[in-house]
Each structure stands twice: as C-alpha cells, then as structure tokens.
Design an enzyme around this catalytic site. Structure first.
Site, PDB file in Angstrom:
ATOM      1  N   CYS A 129       3.527   8.293   1.124  1.00 35.05           N
ATOM      2  CA  CYS A 129       4.204   7.316   2.318  1.00 35.05           C
ATOM      3  C   CYS A 129       4.540   5.763   1.561  1.00 35.05           C
ATOM      4  CB  CYS A 129       3.311   6.919   3.347  1.00 35.05           C
ATOM      5  SG  CYS A 129       3.479   5.795   4.850  1.00 35.05           S
TER       6      CYS A 129
ATOM      7  N   CYS B 263       2.128  -3.192  15.682  1.00 38.26           N
ATOM      8  CA  CYS B 263       2.162  -2.549  14.377  1.00 38.26           C
ATOM      9  C   CYS B 263       1.519  -3.848  13.368  1.00 38.26           C
ATOM     10  CB  CYS B 263       3.594  -2.589  13.660  1.00 38.26           C
ATOM     11  SG  CYS B 263       3.738  -2.346  11.909  1.00 38.26           S
TER      12      CYS B 263
ATOM     13  N   CYS C 279       6.655  -7.391   7.116  1.00 38.72           N
ATOM     14  CA  CYS C 279       7.938  -7.192   7.810  1.00 38.72           C
ATOM     15  C   CYS C 279       8.342  -8.165   8.865  1.00 38.72           C
ATOM     16  CB  CYS C 279       7.615  -5.891   8.591  1.00 38.72           C
ATOM     17  SG  CYS C 279       8.945  -5.241   9.460  1.00 38.72           S
TER      18      CYS C 279
ATOM     19  N   GLU D 263       0.913  -1.192   0.042  1.00 40.25           N
ATOM     20  CA  GLU D 263      -0.079   0.044  -0.076  1.00 40.25           C
ATOM     21  C   GLU D 263       0.785   1.359   0.047  1.00 40.25           C
ATOM     22  OE1 GLU D 263      -2.281  -1.145   3.331  1.00 40.25           O
ATOM     23  OE2 GLU D 263      -1.267   0.323   4.642  1.00 40.25           O
TER      24      GLU D 263
ATOM     25  N   CYS E 130      -0.513   2.225   8.157  1.00 42.75           N
ATOM     26  CA  CYS E 130       0.263   1.060   8.609  1.00 42.75           C
ATOM     27  C   CYS E 130      -0.284  -0.499   8.303  1.00 42.75           C
ATOM     28  CB  CYS E 130       0.536   1.077  10.076  1.00 42.75           C
ATOM     29  SG  CYS E 130       0.785   2.841  10.775  1.00 42.75           S
TER      30      CYS E 130
ATOM     31  N   HIS F 105       9.561   4.941  20.317  1.00 38.14           N
ATOM     32  CA  HIS F 105       8.658   4.395  21.066  1.00 38.14           C
ATOM     33  C   HIS F 105       8.461   4.003  22.581  1.00 38.14           C
ATOM     34  CE1 HIS F 105       7.012   4.465  16.998  1.00 38.14           C
ATOM     35  NE2 HIS F 105       7.723   3.344  16.499  1.00 38.14           N
TER      36      HIS F 105
ATOM     37  N   CYS G   3       7.053  -5.697  15.524  1.00 41.91           N
ATOM     38  CA  CYS G   3       6.857  -4.850  16.713  1.00 41.91           C
ATOM     39  C   CYS G   3       5.321  -4.935  16.967  1.00 41.91           C
ATOM     40  CB  CYS G   3       6.790  -3.085  15.893  1.00 41.91           C
ATOM     41  SG  CYS G   3       8.700  -3.098  15.587  1.00 41.91           S
TER      42      CYS G   3
HETATM   43  N1  SAH Z   1       9.663  -0.091   9.585  1.00 46.01           N
HETATM   44  C1  SAH Z   1       9.835   1.432   9.592  1.00 46.01           C
HETATM   45  C2  SAH Z   1       8.895   2.172   8.593  1.00 46.01           C
HETATM   46  C3  SAH Z   1       7.363   1.891   8.607  1.00 46.01           C
HETATM   47  S1  SAH Z   1       6.340   1.907   9.906  1.00 46.01           S
HETATM   48  C4  SAH Z   1       9.629   1.636  10.963  1.00 46.01           C
HETATM   49  O1  SAH Z   1       9.416   1.102  11.781  1.00 46.01           O
HETATM   50  O2  SAH Z   1       9.946   2.781  11.409  1.00 46.01           O
HETATM   51  C5  SAH Z   1       6.181   3.770  10.328  1.00 46.01           C
HETATM   52  C6  SAH Z   1       5.842   4.303  11.584  1.00 46.01           C
HETATM   53  O3  SAH Z   1       4.348   3.927  11.997  1.00 46.01           O
HETATM   54  C7  SAH Z   1       6.960   3.704  12.657  1.00 46.01           C
HETATM   55  O4  SAH Z   1       7.166   4.715  13.490  1.00 46.01           O
HETATM   56  C8  SAH Z   1       5.756   2.583  13.361  1.00 46.01           C
HETATM   57  O5  SAH Z   1       6.486   2.372  14.592  1.00 46.01           O
HETATM   58  C9  SAH Z   1       4.428   3.265  13.439  1.00 46.01           C
HETATM   59  N2  SAH Z   1       3.453   2.566  13.466  1.00 46.01           N
HETATM   60  C10 SAH Z   1       3.217   1.226  12.950  1.00 46.01           C
HETATM   61  N3  SAH Z   1       2.123   0.687  13.649  1.00 46.01           N
HETATM   62  C11 SAH Z   1       1.594   1.585  14.192  1.00 46.01           C
HETATM   63  C12 SAH Z   1       0.090   1.841  14.842  1.00 46.01           C
HETATM   64  N4  SAH Z   1      -0.568   0.762  14.928  1.00 46.01           N
HETATM   65  N5  SAH Z   1      -0.193   2.918  15.420  1.00 46.01           N
HETATM   66  C13 SAH Z   1       0.669   4.163  15.331  1.00 46.01           C
HETATM   67  N6  SAH Z   1       2.013   4.079  14.720  1.00 46.01           N
HETATM   68  C14 SAH Z   1       2.425   2.837  14.270  1.00 46.01           C
HETATM   69 FE1  SF4 Z   2       8.267  -3.543  10.725  1.00 42.31          FE
HETATM   70 FE2  SF4 Z   2       6.082  -2.469  11.762  1.00 42.31          FE
HETATM   71 FE3  SF4 Z   2       8.157  -2.548  13.228  1.00 42.31          FE
HETATM   72 FE4  SF4 Z   2       8.098  -0.994  11.203  1.00 42.31          FE
HETATM   73  S1  SF4 Z   2       6.870  -1.065  13.095  1.00 42.31           S
HETATM   74  S2  SF4 Z   2       9.770  -2.364  11.703  1.00 42.31           S
HETATM   75  S3  SF4 Z   2       6.933  -2.069   9.496  1.00 42.31           S
HETATM   76  S4  SF4 Z   2       7.016  -4.476  12.204  1.00 42.31           S
END
Ligand code: SAH
Ligand code: SF4
Length: 338
Positions: free
Chosen positions: A76, A90, A83, A61, A312, A193, A87
């Site tokens: 974006c 996420c 991935c 996306e 996301c 975070h 996390c």
């Molecule tokens: N993998 C990379 C880039 C993609 S995620 C990273 O982790 O930085 C882009 C941002 O969205 C990151 O800061 C991630 O931690 C945040 N993110 C992911 N899931 C989320 C959620 N459910 N609510 C808010 N932020 C989120």
């Molecule tokens: Fe991967 Fe989501 Fe963690 Fe970014 S926030 S590194 S996309 S699992």
C-alpha cells in the site's frame, strides 16, 4: 534499471556487467538513494509497515500486507504527504496537505519494501506481487509523479507487475480519471462510501464538485478504454449508523446496476476524535447479506496490522505532526478530552 529495481542495489560499483568507465561516470553524475527508514514494524499477522522520511523531513507510510493464503503480498503506497480533500472519516485528511511526493519518492516505497524482503530473483517469487495506491494522499491530484511511478511498477526492467495488479484508488477527481485512461489502464478503485449525493457531500467533500453520477460516468468511460474485460472496485467504508443501513445497501445496488464492478466493504477504522464509530461485525455481515440478496457478492476487507496502526495515515499522525491544521486538530482532541 534492473540493478536498481530488481536487485535493490544502491551502489554503481556493484553493477559489474557495466563497463568500469560507465560505472565511474554514473557515480559522478547520479545518486541512488531511497527514502530513510524511520520506523519499521511487523504485526503479529505478518503485515509490515514502514514510516519513511522523504526529502524535506516529511514522513510517509507504506504497508506490505501478505494474503492469508501466502499467494499475494500487496504493498500500500502513499502518493502525497497529507491530503487536501478532507474526507470526514480519514485520518490523513485531518493532517492537512503538505506536498506531492516526487516519482522517486513514490517508487522509493516499493524499492524499500522489495529490498527488505530480498531481490526479485524470479517472477514466481516476487517480494511484492501487487501495489495499491491507497496510502496517504489522493493519487490523481499528483498525476505527473504518480503515472511515471506506476509505469516503473509495470516495466519489465522495473518491477514487472501486471496492470491488473497495480490499483489506483481515487476519491473521485473526475477529469483526472479521464486523463489516466488516456495514459494507462491500471485497475481503478473508487472511494464511493455513500449512496446519495447528500451523504457523500458530507463524507467525501469533493462530491460537491463531481457528484456520484459524474463519477460513475467517468468509470464507464475508463472501462471503455481498457482493452480487456475489466471491473472497477467500489470501496465502501461502513460507518456505524451513517451509511450501514438496509436503505443504503438498496440505494447502492441501484446506483451500481449498470457498472461492471465489485464492491469492497471496509469497516471504518476508528481514530481519536473522528466522531465516527465502527459498525459491529454482525452489522457488516448484514450489510454484505443485503447486497448479496440484491445480486452483489461484496467482499469485506479484514483489518490487518492493527497492533502496528497499519491504517490510513494513523501511524504518521502519531509519530510526527507537522502541519498547523494537525495542531488545530490535536488541540480540538485535547479540548474534547478536557
Ligand atoms: N485518496 C485515495 C486513496 C487513499 S485512501 C482515496 O480516497 O481513494 C484508501 C481508502 O481508505 C479509501 O477508500 C479511503 O476512503 C479509505 N479510508 C480512509 N480513512 C479510512 C478509515 N478511517 N477507515 C476506513 N477506511 C478509510
Ligand atoms: Fe484524501 Fe483520505 Fe479522502 Fe483519500 S480518503 S481523498 S486520502 S482525505
């Protein structure tokens, strides 16, 4: 390059300033094909979102977010299908890892978005003014494809964006931050975070390998390689009762004392069975105020495109589900629902 990336052309025959034999040769040996558009939606706030089908039938996306003042249009972009870093908050992480996107599939997202808005006739009126590598995937785990794609974003014959307007966001793959700094100096965003290793180990598991100190040291080294006065963006997703209390704000401020940075607070974007909740608006504002009192003017990222799931990995998660891990995840959602 100009025909493809600036005019959005996918037809060699239309490139009339090239000789006819060259155009014919190109048509024989090459092909211009962007990712297929599976879904395209525009939110009531102007946010546009695409679900794109790439080579093997995977979906990724891309989201175009216009600034409220109309001055910026930020795209974006995704770097991987799924991935591997898992996390805990996420939705992309929950889908598991499928594969790296190729450089063509990454730049193809910019190509699709730009084409849908119109050709780049002049630099003052670009369809896409900024790119953030904040879609699905960890860009630094797909370095060999992400770097050439970002170089095309910066190239004057490509998208001609300034390096300050192209941002790579990473959860903290420390050795690759150093490698990136050797190659280019785009803007860097760090998904921090958490204010202690104990909590970050839980939220961002790669912290067990590269802890907060190691990550912040890498940020310093990256900034030292940038020729201009640059800051790192610290992303901090606020999760209710997990990392949104005053002690967290105090620990965060202490951690970042030495680092030239700006803090971007992201209220957690809920998704089914995440196990986490979004903090109240008031709590987000309180957190922002605590940081302000400690000398940090943190911005709060407003949620955009909510009515089209523009956050996301959430839409792809709904449109299609291809991994075993997702199947297990969905099963657990269903079990919970039962
Ligand atoms: N993998 C990379 C880039 C993609 S995620 C990273 O982790 O930085 C882009 C941002 O969205 C990151 O800061 C991630 O931690 C945040 N993110 C992911 N899931 C989320 C959620 N459910 N609510 C808010 N932020 C989120
Ligand atoms: Fe991967 Fe989501 Fe963690 Fe970014 S926030 S590194 S996309 S699992």
């Amino acid at each position: 390059m100009k025909w493809i990336h600036q005019e959005g052309s996918d037809d060699f025959a239309a490139m009339t300033n090239l000789s006819k034999p060259l155009r014919e040769k190109l048509a024989q040996v090459a092909e211009i094909r962007g990712p297929g558009v599976v879904y395209e939606g525009t939110s009531s706030d102007g946010t546009r979102k695409w679900v794109l089908e790439v080579e093997d039938g995977s979906y990724v996306e891309t989201v175009l977010i216009p600034a409220e003042n109309g001055k910026r249009r930020t795209l974006c972009v995704s770097s991987q299908v799924g991935c591997s870093l898992d996390c805990s908050f996420c939705s992309t992480g929950k889908q598991g890892f499928q594969r790296n996107l190729t450089a063509a599939e990454i730049i193809g997202q910019v190509w699709v978005a730009q084409r849908s808005v119109g050709p780049r006739r002049d630099t003052a009126n670009r369809p896409v003014t900024n790119v953030v590598m904040m879609g699905m995937g960890e860009p630094l785990l797909n370095f060999d494809n992400v770097v050439p794609a970002m170089k095309l974003m910066l190239d004057d014959n490509g998208y001609g964006l300034s390096k300050r307007r192209v941002t790579l966001s990473t959860s903290g793959v420390v050795p690759m931050i150093d490698k990136l700094g050797d190659e280019m100096d785009v803007s860097l965003a760090i998904s921090l975070h958490a204010s202690t290793d104990e909590l970050r180990n839980e939220l961002v598991p790669i912290n067990r390998k590269y802890n907060i100190r190691a990550l912040l040291d890498a940020c310093h080294r990256y900034l030292a390689k940038c020729p201009d006065n640059r800051q790192v963006t610290i992303e901090y997703t606020l999760i209710k009762d997990v990392n949104d209390q005053q002690e967290h704000a105090e620990q965060l401020a202490a951690l970042l004392k030495e680092l030239p940075c700006k803090i971007n607070l992201i209220p957690f974007n809920p998704f089914p069975n995440s196990g986490y909740e979004k903090p109240s608006r008031n709590q987000v504002m309180r957190f922002q105020q605590w940081l302000y009192d400690l000398g940090y003017n943190a911005t709060v990222r407003t949620t955009r495109g909510e009515d089209i799931d523009a956050a996301c990995g959430q839409l792809v998660g709904r449109v299609k589900d291809r991994t075993k891990r997702s199947a297990r995840y969905i099963q657990s959602v269903q079990l919970d629902a039962d």
